[in-house]
Design a protein around this motif. Structure first.
Motif, PDB file in Angstrom:
ATOM      1  N   GLN A  86      11.933 -20.809   7.116  1.00  0.00           N
ATOM      2  CA  GLN A  86      11.475 -22.116   7.578  1.00  0.00           C
ATOM      3  C   GLN A  86       9.957 -22.245   7.473  1.00  0.00           C
ATOM      4  OE1 GLN A  86      13.146 -23.275  11.398  1.00  0.00           O
ATOM      5  NE2 GLN A  86      14.809 -21.833  11.080  1.00  0.00           N
ATOM      6  N   TYR A  87       9.252 -21.133   7.489  1.00  0.00           N
ATOM      7  CA  TYR A  87       7.792 -21.200   7.453  1.00  0.00           C
ATOM      8  C   TYR A  87       7.267 -20.210   6.420  1.00  0.00           C
ATOM      9  CZ  TYR A  87       8.820 -23.541  11.784  1.00  0.00           C
ATOM     10  OH  TYR A  87       9.352 -24.388  12.703  1.00  0.00           O
ATOM     11  N   ALA A  88       6.312 -20.671   5.649  1.00  0.00           N
ATOM     12  CA  ALA A  88       5.796 -19.849   4.558  1.00  0.00           C
ATOM     13  C   ALA A  88       4.978 -18.671   5.083  1.00  0.00           C
ATOM     14  CB  ALA A  88       4.918 -20.708   3.640  1.00  0.00           C
ATOM     15  N   ALA A  89       5.236 -17.498   4.508  1.00  0.00           N
ATOM     16  CA  ALA A  89       4.454 -16.304   4.851  1.00  0.00           C
ATOM     17  C   ALA A  89       3.239 -16.254   3.930  1.00  0.00           C
ATOM     18  CB  ALA A  89       5.310 -15.058   4.691  1.00  0.00           C
ATOM     19  N   VAL A  90       2.349 -17.234   4.119  1.00  0.00           N
ATOM     20  CA  VAL A  90       1.209 -17.385   3.213  1.00  0.00           C
ATOM     21  C   VAL A  90      -0.072 -17.516   4.039  1.00  0.00           C
ATOM     22  CG1 VAL A  90       2.486 -18.387   1.284  1.00  0.00           C
ATOM     23  CG2 VAL A  90       1.707 -19.858   3.128  1.00  0.00           C
ATOM     24  N   ASP A  91      -1.205 -17.442   3.346  1.00  0.00           N
ATOM     25  CA  ASP A  91      -2.511 -17.493   3.996  1.00  0.00           C
ATOM     26  C   ASP A  91      -2.984 -18.950   4.099  1.00  0.00           C
ATOM     27  OD1 ASP A  91      -5.265 -17.367   4.619  1.00  0.00           O
ATOM     28  OD2 ASP A  91      -5.416 -15.370   3.737  1.00  0.00           O
ATOM     29  N   GLU A  92      -3.242 -19.396   5.330  1.00  0.00           N
ATOM     30  CA  GLU A  92      -3.624 -20.785   5.603  1.00  0.00           C
ATOM     31  C   GLU A  92      -4.977 -21.180   5.006  1.00  0.00           C
ATOM     32  OE1 GLU A  92      -2.290 -23.331   7.630  1.00  0.00           O
ATOM     33  OE2 GLU A  92      -0.404 -22.239   7.757  1.00  0.00           O
ATOM     34  N   ASP A  93      -5.866 -20.212   4.884  1.00  0.00           N
ATOM     35  CA  ASP A  93      -7.259 -20.544   4.573  1.00  0.00           C
ATOM     36  C   ASP A  93      -7.577 -20.537   3.079  1.00  0.00           C
ATOM     37  OD1 ASP A  93      -8.056 -20.875   7.274  1.00  0.00           O
ATOM     38  OD2 ASP A  93      -8.014 -18.692   7.498  1.00  0.00           O
ATOM     39  N   ILE A  94      -6.584 -20.176   2.260  1.00  0.00           N
ATOM     40  CA  ILE A  94      -6.823 -20.208   0.811  1.00  0.00           C
ATOM     41  C   ILE A  94      -5.858 -21.208   0.175  1.00  0.00           C
ATOM     42  CG2 ILE A  94      -7.712 -17.847   0.766  1.00  0.00           C
ATOM     43  CD1 ILE A  94      -5.015 -16.930  -0.328  1.00  0.00           C
ATOM     44  N   SER A  95      -6.031 -21.464  -1.101  1.00  0.00           N
ATOM     45  CA  SER A  95      -5.282 -22.541  -1.766  1.00  0.00           C
ATOM     46  C   SER A  95      -3.877 -22.091  -2.179  1.00  0.00           C
ATOM     47  CB  SER A  95      -6.045 -22.990  -3.015  1.00  0.00           C
ATOM     48  OG  SER A  95      -6.012 -21.949  -3.997  1.00  0.00           O
ATOM     49  N   ALA A  96      -3.067 -23.077  -2.566  1.00  0.00           N
ATOM     50  CA  ALA A  96      -1.721 -22.793  -3.071  1.00  0.00           C
ATOM     51  C   ALA A  96      -1.810 -21.916  -4.321  1.00  0.00           C
ATOM     52  CB  ALA A  96      -1.007 -24.102  -3.397  1.00  0.00           C
ATOM     53  N   ARG A  97      -2.761 -22.233  -5.201  1.00  0.00           N
ATOM     54  CA  ARG A  97      -2.919 -21.448  -6.432  1.00  0.00           C
ATOM     55  C   ARG A  97      -3.240 -19.981  -6.099  1.00  0.00           C
ATOM     56  NH1 ARG A  97      -3.961 -23.559 -11.295  1.00  0.00           N
ATOM     57  NH2 ARG A  97      -4.939 -25.441 -10.410  1.00  0.00           N
ATOM     58  N   GLN A  98      -4.176 -19.793  -5.170  1.00  0.00           N
ATOM     59  CA  GLN A  98      -4.559 -18.424  -4.797  1.00  0.00           C
ATOM     60  C   GLN A  98      -3.402 -17.668  -4.142  1.00  0.00           C
ATOM     61  OE1 GLN A  98      -7.946 -19.878  -2.547  1.00  0.00           O
ATOM     62  NE2 GLN A  98      -9.376 -18.683  -3.796  1.00  0.00           N
ATOM     63  N   ASN A  99      -2.655 -18.370  -3.291  1.00  0.00           N
ATOM     64  CA  ASN A  99      -1.493 -17.738  -2.660  1.00  0.00           C
ATOM     65  C   ASN A  99      -0.480 -17.285  -3.705  1.00  0.00           C
ATOM     66  OD1 ASN A  99      -1.075 -17.547   0.398  1.00  0.00           O
ATOM     67  ND2 ASN A  99      -2.090 -19.538   0.218  1.00  0.00           N
ATOM     68  N   LEU A 100      -0.182 -18.160  -4.656  1.00  0.00           N
ATOM     69  CA  LEU A 100       0.799 -17.810  -5.691  1.00  0.00           C
ATOM     70  C   LEU A 100       0.302 -16.645  -6.553  1.00  0.00           C
ATOM     71  CD1 LEU A 100       2.025 -21.378  -6.713  1.00  0.00           C
ATOM     72  CD2 LEU A 100       3.476 -19.535  -5.847  1.00  0.00           C
ATOM     73  N   MET A 101      -0.988 -16.658  -6.872  1.00  0.00           N
ATOM     74  CA  MET A 101      -1.562 -15.558  -7.654  1.00  0.00           C
ATOM     75  C   MET A 101      -1.405 -14.223  -6.908  1.00  0.00           C
ATOM     76  SD  MET A 101      -2.815 -16.065 -10.709  1.00  0.00           S
ATOM     77  CE  MET A 101      -3.980 -14.703 -10.883  1.00  0.00           C
ATOM     78  N   ILE A 102      -1.714 -14.223  -5.604  1.00  0.00           N
ATOM     79  CA  ILE A 102      -1.613 -12.993  -4.804  1.00  0.00           C
ATOM     80  C   ILE A 102      -0.186 -12.469  -4.797  1.00  0.00           C
ATOM     81  CG2 ILE A 102      -1.709 -12.104  -2.435  1.00  0.00           C
ATOM     82  CD1 ILE A 102      -4.197 -13.974  -2.060  1.00  0.00           C
ATOM     83  N   PHE A 103       0.769 -13.372  -4.529  1.00  0.00           N
ATOM     84  CA  PHE A 103       2.178 -12.942  -4.465  1.00  0.00           C
ATOM     85  C   PHE A 103       2.688 -12.496  -5.833  1.00  0.00           C
ATOM     86  CE2 PHE A 103       2.193 -15.092  -0.347  1.00  0.00           C
ATOM     87  CZ  PHE A 103       2.945 -14.195   0.409  1.00  0.00           C
ATOM     88  N   ALA A 104       2.216 -13.142  -6.887  1.00  0.00           N
ATOM     89  CA  ALA A 104       2.621 -12.739  -8.239  1.00  0.00           C
ATOM     90  C   ALA A 104       2.124 -11.328  -8.553  1.00  0.00           C
ATOM     91  CB  ALA A 104       2.096 -13.736  -9.269  1.00  0.00           C
ATOM     92  N   ARG A 105       0.892 -11.051  -8.165  1.00  0.00           N
ATOM     93  CA  ARG A 105       0.334  -9.720  -8.391  1.00  0.00           C
ATOM     94  C   ARG A 105       1.053  -8.674  -7.545  1.00  0.00           C
ATOM     95  NH1 ARG A 105      -2.153  -7.780 -12.041  1.00  0.00           N
ATOM     96  NH2 ARG A 105      -4.163  -7.097 -11.205  1.00  0.00           N
ATOM     97  N   LEU A 106       1.370  -9.046  -6.291  1.00  0.00           N
ATOM     98  CA  LEU A 106       2.118  -8.122  -5.422  1.00  0.00           C
ATOM     99  C   LEU A 106       3.505  -7.816  -5.984  1.00  0.00           C
ATOM    100  CD1 LEU A 106       1.226  -9.527  -1.872  1.00  0.00           C
ATOM    101  CD2 LEU A 106       0.555  -7.304  -2.812  1.00  0.00           C
ATOM    102  N   ASN A 107       4.045  -8.776  -6.742  1.00  0.00           N
ATOM    103  CA  ASN A 107       5.354  -8.572  -7.363  1.00  0.00           C
ATOM    104  C   ASN A 107       5.258  -7.847  -8.708  1.00  0.00           C
ATOM    105  OD1 ASN A 107       7.903  -9.852  -6.007  1.00  0.00           O
ATOM    106  ND2 ASN A 107       6.227 -11.258  -5.528  1.00  0.00           N
TER     107      ASN A 107
END
Length: 311
Positions: A86-107
């Protein structure tokens, strides 16, 4: 061609102290379908979902993801699905692009691949115009779409959606429904928990209804609706003096009790073909009627019938 199972659940059981939260639950989810897991709050559906996704250890039973045991082959099984809550496990203070980049690298994606996948997902979820805004400025619908995008970075064949549209406005809910349908068209299998019965009716190929930890009923939405009462024919007899005669005529046509509320009559039909003889008989007897309606049972009716008063 035989359709293989994406998930096989056998005798799944979980206790919290003395409370049996999930009680010997078994079901299969076929590849390429949307499978809905329904139940009242506290019924055990979220506990079941957490065991399916290896977030919670079962006390007994087995779960297989595409044939792989989630206990013996946990890492492999986890690599085959995506989970969005129900709620995204993402960082509030950075952008959608940055969040996706971080998760992509973690994967495990390389930097060029992560950049490409991020661009694809921003486009697919209509987030391009907001890609570089901080998440704290996102609406609830945008947050939910980003959460789903994060879970799809590795293009999993199986996606768990835990109440994906809770709290969204009707327009954004409809957009999410379209996204889910698109994922299925691309070959994904979806397991959906939802508190919205219209959502389950719209999206699910098969449903499992859980109450007090037990699996109480399974089937397609149409099968479940038919089982609890079928179609009803409702109408009003215009003249109160003709109500008694109308009840007798209708009762002679069907093998079910006629419900009467004042001048309003209602009768259950096992098939739609039964409606024509009823209307013909009333017409021949010169009994005039109005407000004629054919009412299909809803999933709300199914849900209430199977879960209310079962304490």
């Amino acid at each position: 061609m035989t359709i293989k199972n994406a998930i096989e659940v056998s005798h799944l059981t979980k206790k919290f102290g003395q409370k049996l939260a999930v009680d010997d639950v078994s079901f299969n989810v076929r590849q390429g379908e949307v499978f809905g897991l329904l139940g009242p709050n506290g019924a055990g559906k979220t506990t079941t979902l957490r065991m399916l996704t290896t977030l919670l250890k079962a006390d007994a039973g087995q779960v297989k993801i595409f044939g792989h045991d989630t206990v013996k082959e946990g890492r492999l099984a986890r690599s085959l699905f995506g989970l969005t809550g129900q709620y995204a496990a993402v960082d509030e203070d950075i952008s959608a692009r940055q969040n996706l980049m971080i998760f992509a690298r973690l994967n495990g994606l390389s930097r060029p691949d992560a950049k490409q996948r991020t661009t694809e997902l921003l486009h697919e979820f209509s987030l391009e115009n907001s890609a570089d805004k901080a998440l704290k400025d996102f609406s609830g619908g945008m947050r939910r779409r980003l959460d789903l995008a994060v879970s799809l970075i590795t293009r999993p064949a199986l996606i768990f959606l835990d109440e994906p549209t809770t709290g969204l406005d009707p327009r954004t809910r409809t957009q999410m429904w379209d996204t889910i349908r698109h994922l299925v068209q691309q070959g994904s299998t979806i397991v959906l928990t939802t508190q919205y019965l219209d959502e389950a009716d719209q999206l699910a190929d098969n449903l499992a209804i859980i109450d007090h930890g037990k699996l109480v009923k399974m089937g397609t939405p149409a099968e479940l609706k038919q089982q609890i009462g079928g179609t009803r024919l409702n109408f009003t007899v215009d003249q109160s003096t003709q109500v008694g005669a109308a009840v007798k005529l209708v009762a002679a046509q069907v093998a079910d009790a006629v419900q009467q509320t004042g001048q309003q009559l209602s009768v259950r039909l096992t098939q739609m073909a039964q409606a024509a003889p009823i209307l013909t008989a009333l017409n021949q007897a010169k009994i005039t009627i109005s407000q004629l309606a054919v009412q299909e049972p809803s999933l709300d009716d199914v849900f209430l019938n199977l879960t209310v008063g079962k304490n």
